[in-house]
Design an enzyme around this catalytic site. Sequence first.
Site, PDB file in Angstrom:
ATOM      1  CG  HIS A  62       3.744  -6.870  -2.210  1.00 48.14           C
ATOM      2  ND1 HIS A  62       3.184  -6.124  -3.328  1.00 48.14           N
ATOM      3  CD2 HIS A  62       3.166  -6.370  -1.695  1.00 48.14           C
ATOM      4  CE1 HIS A  62       2.349  -5.822  -3.004  1.00 48.14           C
ATOM      5  NE2 HIS A  62       2.114  -5.685  -1.822  1.00 48.14           N
ATOM      6  CG  HIS A  66       4.848  -2.493   2.067  1.00 47.11           C
ATOM      7  ND1 HIS A  66       5.082  -3.929   1.535  1.00 47.11           N
ATOM      8  CD2 HIS A  66       3.399  -1.556   1.596  1.00 47.11           C
ATOM      9  CE1 HIS A  66       4.629  -3.271   0.635  1.00 47.11           C
ATOM     10  NE2 HIS A  66       3.517  -2.695  -0.118  1.00 47.11           N
ATOM     11  CG  HIS A 100       0.465  -5.722   3.599  1.00 42.44           C
ATOM     12  ND1 HIS A 100       1.194  -6.633   3.055  1.00 42.44           N
ATOM     13  CD2 HIS A 100       0.062  -4.736   2.586  1.00 42.44           C
ATOM     14  CE1 HIS A 100       1.677  -6.850   1.607  1.00 42.44           C
ATOM     15  NE2 HIS A 100       0.437  -5.213   1.682  1.00 42.44           N
ATOM     16  CB  CYS A 114       2.530   3.397   0.992  1.00 39.95           C
ATOM     17  SG  CYS A 114       3.404   1.549   0.795  1.00 39.95           S
TER      18      CYS A 114
END
Length: 148
Positions: A62, A66, A100, A114
Amino acid sequence: MMHRKALDGFRWDGIDHLPYKEEGSVPFKDISRQVLLSAPELSGELRYFEMGPEGFSTLERHEHMHGVMIFRGEGHCLVGDEVRFVRERDLVTIPPWTWHQFRATAGVAFGFLCMVNTQRDKPQLPSDTELEELRTNPTVRAFLDGEI
């Protein structure tokens, strides 16, 4: 003020236990999610993901970063071209645009918190060419093949 009482089984009072993603939409196995806090005034969302003993998240990337804390169990994570063994209380940072994936590889349930932006982009899956490139690294290939 908000207070959500912790319940047995890594659940929280008033928090929906949701499917990870729509079944059949992308590759994943035996994983669920709970949105523990979504606060636009903080610009962030705290989520809890849990997978069964052989579960895994989707291989994706993305534009947003994160922050992950392993909350339960142990397993492995792929971040970029590195595979790491992770366990309870370990912290993992996933930079923007970095491939990931998390896998429960120790034969036990594996859960992680997360933190992400409230407003975020949709995940991108690797193309065949990108996947082939990732697999040129023997450690990454072993991880993706479930050998680690």
